[in-house]
Motif scaffolding. Structure first.
Motif, PDB file in Angstrom:
ATOM      1  N   PRO A 209      25.307  35.410  59.160  1.00 43.57           N
ATOM      2  CA  PRO A 209      25.311  36.350  57.888  1.00 43.57           C
ATOM      3  C   PRO A 209      26.273  37.284  57.839  1.00 43.57           C
ATOM      4  O   PRO A 209      26.610  37.997  58.811  1.00 43.57           O
ATOM      5  CB  PRO A 209      23.898  36.738  58.066  1.00 43.57           C
ATOM      6  CG  PRO A 209      23.510  36.672  59.316  1.00 43.57           C
ATOM      7  CD  PRO A 209      24.306  35.830  60.349  1.00 43.57           C
ATOM      8  N   ALA A 210      26.990  37.574  56.582  1.00 43.80           N
ATOM      9  CA  ALA A 210      27.813  38.575  56.530  1.00 43.80           C
ATOM     10  C   ALA A 210      27.438  39.991  56.601  1.00 43.80           C
ATOM     11  O   ALA A 210      26.096  40.306  56.446  1.00 43.80           O
ATOM     12  CB  ALA A 210      28.562  38.461  55.066  1.00 43.80           C
ATOM     13  N   PRO A 211      27.988  40.795  57.459  1.00 40.17           N
ATOM     14  CA  PRO A 211      27.657  42.305  57.433  1.00 40.17           C
ATOM     15  C   PRO A 211      27.891  42.942  55.947  1.00 40.17           C
ATOM     16  O   PRO A 211      28.380  42.420  55.330  1.00 40.17           O
ATOM     17  CB  PRO A 211      28.459  42.813  58.332  1.00 40.17           C
ATOM     18  CG  PRO A 211      29.579  41.922  58.599  1.00 40.17           C
ATOM     19  CD  PRO A 211      29.339  40.615  58.006  1.00 40.17           C
ATOM     20  N   ALA A 212      27.188  44.190  55.966  1.00 40.96           N
ATOM     21  CA  ALA A 212      27.567  44.814  54.715  1.00 40.96           C
ATOM     22  C   ALA A 212      28.901  45.102  54.204  1.00 40.96           C
ATOM     23  O   ALA A 212      29.637  45.082  55.250  1.00 40.96           O
ATOM     24  CB  ALA A 212      26.943  46.261  54.952  1.00 40.96           C
ATOM     25  N   LEU A 213      29.029  45.122  52.957  1.00 47.77           N
ATOM     26  CA  LEU A 213      30.398  45.313  52.515  1.00 47.77           C
ATOM     27  C   LEU A 213      30.864  46.674  52.716  1.00 47.77           C
ATOM     28  O   LEU A 213      32.171  46.798  52.972  1.00 47.77           O
ATOM     29  CB  LEU A 213      30.689  45.092  51.039  1.00 47.77           C
ATOM     30  CG  LEU A 213      30.257  43.774  50.443  1.00 47.77           C
ATOM     31  CD1 LEU A 213      30.253  43.620  48.795  1.00 47.77           C
ATOM     32  CD2 LEU A 213      30.829  42.555  50.992  1.00 47.77           C
ATOM     33  N   THR A 214      30.177  47.427  53.346  1.00 48.17           N
ATOM     34  CA  THR A 214      30.726  48.880  53.551  1.00 48.17           C
ATOM     35  C   THR A 214      31.047  48.580  55.045  1.00 48.17           C
ATOM     36  O   THR A 214      31.388  50.127  55.468  1.00 48.17           O
ATOM     37  CB  THR A 214      29.434  50.019  52.979  1.00 48.17           C
ATOM     38  OG1 THR A 214      28.286  49.589  53.984  1.00 48.17           O
ATOM     39  CG2 THR A 214      29.229  50.001  51.734  1.00 48.17           C
ATOM     40  N   SER A 215      30.803  47.975  55.886  1.00 52.87           N
ATOM     41  CA  SER A 215      30.889  47.956  57.348  1.00 52.87           C
ATOM     42  C   SER A 215      32.189  47.347  57.605  1.00 52.87           C
ATOM     43  O   SER A 215      32.259  46.172  58.320  1.00 52.87           O
ATOM     44  CB  SER A 215      29.736  47.406  57.689  1.00 52.87           C
ATOM     45  OG  SER A 215      28.632  48.019  57.603  1.00 52.87           O
ATOM     46  N   GLN A 216      33.492  47.739  57.319  1.00 52.35           N
ATOM     47  CA  GLN A 216      34.545  47.072  57.432  1.00 52.35           C
ATOM     48  C   GLN A 216      34.935  46.738  58.945  1.00 52.35           C
ATOM     49  O   GLN A 216      35.706  45.872  59.226  1.00 52.35           O
ATOM     50  CB  GLN A 216      35.805  47.735  56.814  1.00 52.35           C
ATOM     51  CG  GLN A 216      35.925  48.054  55.378  1.00 52.35           C
ATOM     52  CD  GLN A 216      35.703  48.969  54.823  1.00 52.35           C
ATOM     53  OE1 GLN A 216      35.088  50.063  55.367  1.00 52.35           O
ATOM     54  NE2 GLN A 216      36.226  49.584  53.713  1.00 52.35           N
ATOM     55  N   GLU A 217      34.289  47.811  59.742  1.00 49.40           N
ATOM     56  CA  GLU A 217      34.540  47.290  61.316  1.00 49.40           C
ATOM     57  C   GLU A 217      33.924  46.015  61.857  1.00 49.40           C
ATOM     58  O   GLU A 217      34.380  45.501  62.641  1.00 49.40           O
ATOM     59  CB  GLU A 217      34.015  48.652  62.131  1.00 49.40           C
ATOM     60  CG  GLU A 217      32.719  48.558  62.048  1.00 49.40           C
ATOM     61  CD  GLU A 217      32.084  49.704  60.895  1.00 49.40           C
ATOM     62  OE1 GLU A 217      30.600  49.497  60.805  1.00 49.40           O
ATOM     63  OE2 GLU A 217      32.791  50.140  59.989  1.00 49.40           O
ATOM     64  N   ALA A 218      33.057  45.675  60.899  1.00 47.72           N
ATOM     65  CA  ALA A 218      32.412  44.335  61.490  1.00 47.72           C
ATOM     66  C   ALA A 218      33.177  43.301  60.723  1.00 47.72           C
ATOM     67  O   ALA A 218      32.759  42.090  61.134  1.00 47.72           O
ATOM     68  CB  ALA A 218      30.763  44.494  60.945  1.00 47.72           C
ATOM     69  N   TRP A 219      34.153  43.243  60.128  1.00 43.19           N
ATOM     70  CA  TRP A 219      34.908  42.206  59.389  1.00 43.19           C
ATOM     71  C   TRP A 219      36.118  42.280  60.201  1.00 43.19           C
ATOM     72  O   TRP A 219      36.639  43.181  60.532  1.00 43.19           O
ATOM     73  CB  TRP A 219      35.081  42.558  57.947  1.00 43.19           C
ATOM     74  CG  TRP A 219      33.710  42.446  56.940  1.00 43.19           C
ATOM     75  CD1 TRP A 219      32.833  43.544  56.911  1.00 43.19           C
ATOM     76  CD2 TRP A 219      33.341  41.513  56.216  1.00 43.19           C
ATOM     77  NE1 TRP A 219      31.855  43.149  56.080  1.00 43.19           N
ATOM     78  CE2 TRP A 219      32.135  41.903  55.555  1.00 43.19           C
ATOM     79  CE3 TRP A 219      34.010  40.290  55.968  1.00 43.19           C
ATOM     80  CZ2 TRP A 219      31.482  40.993  54.844  1.00 43.19           C
ATOM     81  CZ3 TRP A 219      33.258  39.491  55.042  1.00 43.19           C
ATOM     82  CH2 TRP A 219      31.892  39.734  54.341  1.00 43.19           C
ATOM     83  N   THR A 220      36.876  40.851  60.044  1.00 43.62           N
ATOM     84  CA  THR A 220      38.096  40.789  60.808  1.00 43.62           C
ATOM     85  C   THR A 220      39.208  40.897  59.641  1.00 43.62           C
ATOM     86  O   THR A 220      39.091  39.982  58.768  1.00 43.62           O
ATOM     87  CB  THR A 220      38.311  39.392  61.492  1.00 43.62           C
ATOM     88  OG1 THR A 220      37.170  39.497  62.656  1.00 43.62           O
ATOM     89  CG2 THR A 220      39.453  39.226  62.207  1.00 43.62           C
ATOM     90  N   GLU A 221      39.817  41.925  59.761  1.00 42.55           N
ATOM     91  CA  GLU A 221      40.842  41.958  58.744  1.00 42.55           C
ATOM     92  C   GLU A 221      42.035  40.988  58.877  1.00 42.55           C
ATOM     93  O   GLU A 221      42.759  41.033  59.867  1.00 42.55           O
ATOM     94  CB  GLU A 221      41.335  43.507  58.564  1.00 42.55           C
ATOM     95  CG  GLU A 221      42.215  43.717  57.392  1.00 42.55           C
ATOM     96  CD  GLU A 221      42.729  45.232  57.669  1.00 42.55           C
ATOM     97  OE1 GLU A 221      44.184  45.541  57.455  1.00 42.55           O
ATOM     98  OE2 GLU A 221      42.194  46.135  57.699  1.00 42.55           O
ATOM     99  N   VAL A 222      42.416  40.451  57.737  1.00 39.26           N
ATOM    100  CA  VAL A 222      43.586  39.555  58.007  1.00 39.26           C
ATOM    101  C   VAL A 222      44.730  39.723  56.939  1.00 39.26           C
ATOM    102  O   VAL A 222      45.730  39.128  56.914  1.00 39.26           O
ATOM    103  CB  VAL A 222      43.105  37.842  57.906  1.00 39.26           C
ATOM    104  CG1 VAL A 222      42.146  37.604  59.145  1.00 39.26           C
ATOM    105  CG2 VAL A 222      42.358  37.642  56.418  1.00 39.26           C
ATOM    106  N   PHE A 223      44.435  40.759  56.124  1.00 38.72           N
ATOM    107  CA  PHE A 223      45.612  40.929  55.026  1.00 38.72           C
ATOM    108  C   PHE A 223      45.365  42.305  54.628  1.00 38.72           C
ATOM    109  O   PHE A 223      44.465  42.781  54.133  1.00 38.72           O
ATOM    110  CB  PHE A 223      45.369  39.937  53.510  1.00 38.72           C
ATOM    111  CG  PHE A 223      46.701  40.273  52.496  1.00 38.72           C
ATOM    112  CD1 PHE A 223      47.908  39.786  52.921  1.00 38.72           C
ATOM    113  CD2 PHE A 223      46.271  40.959  51.669  1.00 38.72           C
ATOM    114  CE1 PHE A 223      48.894  40.226  51.957  1.00 38.72           C
ATOM    115  CE2 PHE A 223      46.859  41.311  50.525  1.00 38.72           C
ATOM    116  CZ  PHE A 223      48.498  40.860  50.644  1.00 38.72           C
TER     117      PHE A 223
END
Length: 165
Positions: free
Chosen positions: A114-128
């Motif tokens: 399940p996706a983390p909160a949209l406010t938790s960028q550190e939990a997302w893998t930035e690709v662009f």
């Protein structure tokens, strides 16, 4: 995708492909070809300051405005099923409608469901991360290394310097 210094929308189309053992397959696609609305719809979640900062305008996704911290405006997809697939890529078009500052950026990231909160960028893998400084339209194809054979979400977000951008 359109963002920066505008209250009008622009062009954004998103397609996602993956290679299986034998062929390319579209896993997820959204052209945002629907009526103007203050919500994105089609399973997207939104993070915004005012109810029209993440919206559909003129068959395009619009991200604008400023929030304390990051992101400023964000849209996250519904769950995408890449089970059995590898070499996942996202293809999208984006542009700013007016010249923007060097500190204003558009981002794309993904996270396993399940996706983390949209406010938790550190939990997302930035690709662009993109900033054109003007109003050219760009086509991007970005690899999602690490999204193979899993369930995941994607998120587009902006980081701008002042409100109403």
């Amino acid at each position: 995708m359109s963002f920066f210094k505008t209250s009008a929308a622009s062009v954004f189309a998103l397609g996602m492909t993956a290679a299986s053992a034998s062929a390319m397959t579209v896993l997820f696609q959204d052209t945002f070809d629907r009526s103007n609305s203050n919500t994105v719809g089609n399973g997207w979640t939104e993070l915004q300051d005012e109810n029209n900062d993440v919206a559909i305008r003129n068959n395009s996704l619009r991200l604008r405005d400023f929030l304390p911290g990051n992101p400023d405006a964000a849209a996250g997809s519904s769950v995408i099923d890449a089970t059995g697939f590898e070499n996942i890529e996202v293809t999208f078009r984006w542009r700013a409608l007016a010249p923007n500052e060097a500190t204003d950026d558009l981002f794309l990231a993904f996270a396993e469901a399940p996706a983390p909160a949209l406010t938790s960028q550190e939990a997302w893998t930035e690709v662009f991360q993109g900033n054109d400084g003007g109003t050219s339209t760009f086509s991007e194809t970005v690899s999602l290394a690490g999204a193979e054979n899993t369930l995941f979400n994607i998120m587009f977000w902006t980081d701008v310097s002042t409100s109403s951008e």
